[in-house]
Design a protein around this motif. Sequence first.
Motif, mmCIF file in Angstrom:
data_model
loop_
_atom_site.group_PDB
_atom_site.id
_atom_site.type_symbol
_atom_site.label_atom_id
_atom_site.label_comp_id
_atom_site.label_asym_id
_atom_site.label_seq_id
_atom_site.Cartn_x
_atom_site.Cartn_y
_atom_site.Cartn_z
ATOM 1 N N GLY A 304 0.802 -1.224 0.000
ATOM 2 C CA GLY A 304 0.000 0.000 0.000
ATOM 3 C C GLY A 304 0.831 1.268 0.000
ATOM 4 O O GLY A 304 1.823 1.408 -0.742
ATOM 5 N N SER A 350 7.466 -0.501 6.588
ATOM 6 C CA SER A 350 6.183 -0.804 7.213
ATOM 7 C C SER A 350 5.944 0.102 8.410
ATOM 8 O O SER A 350 6.812 0.219 9.271
ATOM 9 C CB SER A 350 6.162 -2.272 7.660
ATOM 10 N N GLN A 351 4.783 0.757 8.434
ATOM 11 C CA GLN A 351 4.434 1.577 9.590
ATOM 12 C C GLN A 351 4.329 0.689 10.819
ATOM 13 O O GLN A 351 5.007 0.900 11.821
ATOM 14 C CB GLN A 351 3.089 2.281 9.320
ATOM 15 N N SER A 352 3.452 -0.314 10.733
ATOM 16 C CA SER A 352 3.141 -1.145 11.902
ATOM 17 C C SER A 352 4.254 -2.124 12.223
ATOM 18 O O SER A 352 4.444 -2.503 13.371
ATOM 19 C CB SER A 352 1.860 -1.935 11.636
ATOM 20 N N VAL A 401 -6.692 5.052 10.290
ATOM 21 C CA VAL A 401 -6.321 3.897 9.463
ATOM 22 C C VAL A 401 -5.574 4.338 8.207
ATOM 23 O O VAL A 401 -4.594 3.717 7.789
ATOM 24 C CB VAL A 401 -7.581 3.053 9.125
ATOM 25 N N SER A 403 -2.928 6.033 6.198
ATOM 26 C CA SER A 403 -1.599 6.532 6.550
ATOM 27 C C SER A 403 -1.400 7.940 5.982
ATOM 28 O O SER A 403 -1.666 8.187 4.808
ATOM 29 C CB SER A 403 -0.557 5.569 5.973
HETATM 30 C C1 F6R Z 1 -3.213 3.259 3.314
HETATM 31 C C2 F6R Z 1 -2.504 2.457 4.280
HETATM 32 C C3 F6R Z 1 -2.071 1.107 3.882
HETATM 33 C C4 F6R Z 1 -0.749 0.710 4.540
HETATM 34 C C5 F6R Z 1 -0.439 -0.762 4.279
HETATM 35 C C6 F6R Z 1 0.889 -1.168 4.879
HETATM 36 O O1 F6R Z 1 -3.521 4.519 3.808
HETATM 37 O O2 F6R Z 1 -2.285 2.857 5.394
HETATM 38 O O3 F6R Z 1 -1.970 0.968 2.497
HETATM 39 O O4 F6R Z 1 0.255 1.533 4.053
HETATM 40 O O5 F6R Z 1 -1.454 -1.558 4.810
HETATM 41 O O6 F6R Z 1 0.870 -1.070 6.266
HETATM 42 P P1 F6R Z 1 2.199 -1.040 7.081
HETATM 43 O O7 F6R Z 1 2.960 0.187 6.689
HETATM 44 O O8 F6R Z 1 1.801 -1.027 8.522
HETATM 45 O O9 F6R Z 1 2.986 -2.270 6.708
#
Ligand code: F6R
Length: 610
Positions: A304, A350-352, A401, A403
């Motif tokens: 994403g 990855s954010q999370s 939710v 990003s």
């Molecule tokens: C869109 C969004 C998602 C994340 C994707 C990856 O606004 O937030 O597309 O970017 O699910 O998530 P992470 O960065 O946590 O691996």
Amino acid sequence: MCGIFGYIGKDKKPASLILEGLKSLEYRGYDSWGIVVISNGILKRERHVGKIGEAKTVLPQTTTGMGHTRWATHGGVTVINAHPHFDCSEKFAVIHNGIIENERALRRALIKKGHKFSSQTDTETIVHLLEEVSKNNKKNNLSLVDQVRLATSKLEGAFAIGVIDRDRPEESVLARFGGPLVVGITDGYKLFASDPTALLPFTKNVIYLKDREIAWITPNKVEIRSFENHLKRSKIHVLDWDVEESKKGGYPHFMLKEIMEQPLSLTDTMRGRIRDGGLVKLGGLESVKEQLRDIDFIRFIACGTASYAGLYGASVIQELTSVTADVEIASEFNYGSFNWPDRSAAWFISQSGETADVLKAVDRVKREKILSLGLVNMVGSSTAQATTAGVYLHAGPEIGVASTKVFTSQMISLLMIACWLAQLRGEGEKSRQVAKQMALLSKLLSAVLNSRQVLKEIARELVSKSQIFFLGRGRNYPLALEGALKLREVAYIDTVGMPTGELKHGAIAAMDKDRPAIIFAPSDGMEMKNRSSVQELKARDIPVYVMTDKSGRKKFTDVADRMFVIPDVHPILQPILLAPIVQILAYEAGVLLDRSIDKPRNLAKSVTVE
Ligand code: F6R
């Protein structure tokens, strides 16, 4: 980023009250927590990893105390690294929000003087500094405020700290330089917190500490002085939020709060990493420096929004270094065939840090014995732990939710990585110029955010359209993809994101008055190509919104239906300044269509299943 909560007094049950305060800060999503109270001249502490949840405290309910919920920066998520931290003699306890940039030098000097450190945190240097000041001034009978003033004068970086002393059961001292701190005023006891939200259940009367201020707090008094020891007048503010509203800092949604706090989150991401002369320092990559000096190929792997940041990262790495870089979507990578040239690295964004597709990709890469690196927001998350080394975003918790602030922090981090690589490999001339310009970003970003009203009007026109096309070239192509994703996920509007040059290869057939284009066209050397594309669309009565910069606007005034203009900046930084546009458009469209902004239907913040 961390949560701070303190109580000065003896009438209430301090330990339980502090725990309640910390619970109300947990919406920010923390990784560990701890509380200290003074009990019969002894500091009693409990610390835990994980969420507070329904925890109950085991501490004695005696007098003054304070607690902390940690968002790890220095040192992993462990009990030992959780706050409060003690000095060697367990006289002082300190809790801290921020980053001490000269931590390594201070730690070395303190160890030489015989101090024993038990954690990897930068915070622990503060409490040992305090012990040192206290030891050296035994005869002077210094107040706690004076001791804190002397200790904090040695700190570089950002801090908001709370201090207690086991020998002073009815006082506490706060010092602020960069992080928020608020004192809650009530009769007979006082409170303090990093966020007024946490104070609301107890009082609406608060004093905001300003930067370079120190507060001395007793059950009946709050005295505020400057770092230079001048007495300050403290104004009591009356909060008029309800508790739910206040968590969002007065904004109606987390998404908007997070969009608007990007000048701050970008500063946090860059803090301490760009030195004089544009030299970039990324401590998390020190251990793999030698491998990266000779690297030939980097493959970013993400999902994403993070994968769009990766596209930007690959393009700036190729622009600033001789390394080849590309991006794979994690779910595609996991089941495809991919070759790895010699001297390759996989870099997971990855954010999370908990995205299942990304974790599966990390596994595969490790099995293939490829160097695995991370670019992660959540300290101590599975991706951070599974990779060999990496860079943390330090963007703070992202609750919405969709990003937003993490996307810009990912882009600026990738640009810092590109500059760092270039400098490491002796290819750094251009990168130093770029890094110097990064210092301007936060201010320029504030200017973009201040023009939100124009974007709100554009959003009003977009919500009635059947489909919207987002177009961009080169470094701005990832924005076209991000714009399409953001509007789709927040407003549920049908969108397409594509390279501007691809229009004539198919898409333009589907476009009409009801299917407008949003084109990213700052002055990056492609203005004339972009102008031609806009003319081609206009010739077919297709509305065009041009997102450009001050220098680029004159190329489009006669052809665009509407424009949004960002300040001029180095072309490599333009996508970071343009990013809030797509976020605000999506947000405003979502609000107009009455969507579930912070939790769009069918989506979750962390996608932990494939
Ligand atoms: C869109 C969004 C998602 C994340 C994707 C990856 O606004 O937030 O597309 O970017 O699910 O998530 P992470 O960065 O946590 O691996």
